[in-house]
Scaffold this active site. Structure first.
Site, short mmCIF file in Angstrom:
data_model
loop_
_atom_site.label_atom_id
_atom_site.label_comp_id
_atom_site.label_asym_id
_atom_site.label_seq_id
_atom_site.Cartn_x
_atom_site.Cartn_y
_atom_site.Cartn_z
CB THR A 95 -0.94 0.00 1.23
OG1 THR A 95 -1.64 -1.25 1.27
CG2 THR A 95 -1.97 1.10 1.13
CE LYS A 109 -2.56 -4.45 8.84
NZ LYS A 109 -2.72 -4.45 7.36
CB THR A 140 0.79 -3.21 6.54
OG1 THR A 140 -0.53 -3.27 5.99
CG2 THR A 140 1.38 -1.82 6.31
CG ASP A 141 -2.50 -7.31 4.76
OD1 ASP A 141 -2.69 -6.36 5.54
OD2 ASP A 141 -3.33 -7.64 3.89
#
EC number: 6.3.5.-
Length: 440
Positions: free
Chosen positions: A104, A258, A180-181
């Site tokens: 992202t 996360k 980020t995942d």
């Protein structure tokens, strides 16, 4: 068959990017909007006209509610971005390589589907945040352009080799733009694969895509670049420390996770404190003094990795069939996310014994995330120990998965696997449980 929005745009001569004034009827009121015409989403019903307001947000206006529309300015063809082999360099600044992998932080909205897709090259990303050129001389390199859900161990190896290559060629630090995942997995993998680390390796991403007004991409990248020229020779994740644009936190790569689907401060250090707070203006406040310091020496890559490793979550009603399936399919290691202190149903223990007898390494973590596995408290835990389960202290399940794959890349001897899993290589095991780190 044409959709209503397509017919409307054709009838009024509208093109994507045109600046328009739209009068919308809302009961007895008339509301006026000005903005740029956006491409209709391919998968939408086509009942609305989408325009981007000058504040950066998009709104959809029902075609049937539009009372009038005026084209204020036709769209101009966007100038093509020129790319140069060598970006501007300033004497006296440190040097940082930015490795682009997608995600992202390097994405735009796909107006065909309305989804976020990886789009920017590493060079575009650097040009989009010019502030980083006042921090360091930037060398961007695009390794691949994927969303992080498509990350694989083979990509971890490529990232590790490219990072080491940069660090061993006199770069002062490396920044890795990453989705980020699965950033926590990659951070853990690099923590084990990069040996004798003498300079910072910083993973950075964003929760909001780069073309959104609420994007955290720019500040995260600025703070990541600050940490890349800092004294901390660690693999770190640098992301927002709170929801507002104040500071970022630098988390150790083996202790970070996360913890929220959409918050900008989604990343947390689990069972540990972050390495530092870092502000965009360059202020760095170290929160601990045991971080690895910048030094001399060549960074080595140890990328041996066994991919036949799985994570198995324990839940009410789980049966041994899942574990037996993994053993029968030739998996070499299984990380169990046990309940509480690290438990499985008692009727699963015979299957675990069979797995260990077949040379499969079975490791235990806790799905609680916080706290430490302890198999000596209850009888179930003691039976698991007797069956050959390796308790993974306070390691995160994701970190234990990555570490087990790395360990099995070096040995399949279960005694040696146990020794290596219980050896603290990259700060993945804390020596004692800190009570001040819970939900912080």
């Amino acid at each position: 068959m044409k959709r209503k929005v397509d017919e409307f745009m054709e009838r009024h001569g509208l093109g994507v990017g045109d600046l328009v004034r739209v009068v919308k009827r809302e009961g007895d009121e008339r509301i006026t909007f000005e903005g740029l015409v956006m491409p209709p989403y391919e998968l939408s019903p086509g009942e609305t006209l989408t325009i981007k307001l000058d504040n950066g947000y998009n709104i959809g206006i029902l075609i049937d509610a539009i009372e009038g529309i005026e084209i204020l300015e036709k769209a101009k063809e966007a100038p093509k971005m020129e790319f140069r082999e060598v970006l501007p360099r300033k004497e006296g600044l440190p040097s940082v390589t930015i490795l682009g992998t997608g995600g992202t932080i390097a994405s735009r909205i796909d107006y065909k589907t309305g989804a976020v897709h990886a789009a920017f090259t590493a060079e575009e990303l650097a040009k989009a945040v010019p502030e980083i050129f006042d921090i360091a001389n930037i060398t961007p390199k695009l390794l691949f352009n994927i969303m992080s859900e498509d990350m694989k161990p083979e990509y971890w190896k490529k990232i590790a080799h490219e990072a080491a290559k940069a660090l061993n060629s006199d770069e002062d630090g490396v920044v890795i733009a990453h989705g980020t995942d699965t950033m926590g997995y990659t951070a853990a993998a690099l923590s084990f694969m990069l040996r004798n680390l003498t300079k910072p390796v910083v993973l950075v991403g964003s929760q909001r895509s780069s073309d959104r007004p609420s994007s955290d991409a720019a500040m995260n990248l600025i703070c990541a670049t600050r940490m890349a020229v800092s004294d901390a020779a660690e693999v770190m994740v640098v992301m927002h420390g709170e929801t507002s644009d104040t500071y970022c936190l630098a988390h150790r790569g083996t202790k970070v996770r996360k913890m929220h689907t959409s918050r900008r401060d989604t990343f947390r250090s689990i069972n540990d404190v972050p390495i530092a707070k870092v502000w965009p203006d360059g202020k760095i406040e170290y929160l601990r003094d045991d971080y690895r310091k910048r030094g001399e020496g060549e960074v080595e890559v140890d990328d041996k990795f066994e991919e036949k490793v799985a994570i198995l979550k324990i839940y009410p009603g789980v049966t041994s069939e899942l574990l037996e399936f993994l053993v029968d399919r030739g998996y070499k290691g299984i990380v169990i996310e046990g309940t509480g202190l690290g438990h499985t149903p008692n009727d699963m223990i015979p299957a675990i014994e069979r797995a260990v007898e077949n040379g499969v390494a079975v490791c235990m973590t806790s799905q609680c995330l916080y706290g430490r596995v302890n198999l000596n408290v209850y009888s179930t835990g003691r039976r698991l120990l007797k069956a050959g389960v390796i308790p993974c202290e306070d390691m995160l399940p994701e970190t234990a998965y990555v570490k087990l794959g790395w360990v099995l890349g070096h040995t399949d001897d279960l005694k040696e696997v146990r020794r290596m899993m219980l050896t603290n290589y990259a700060g993945e095991i804390t020596p004692y449980t800190r009570f001040d780190t819970f939900l912080r």
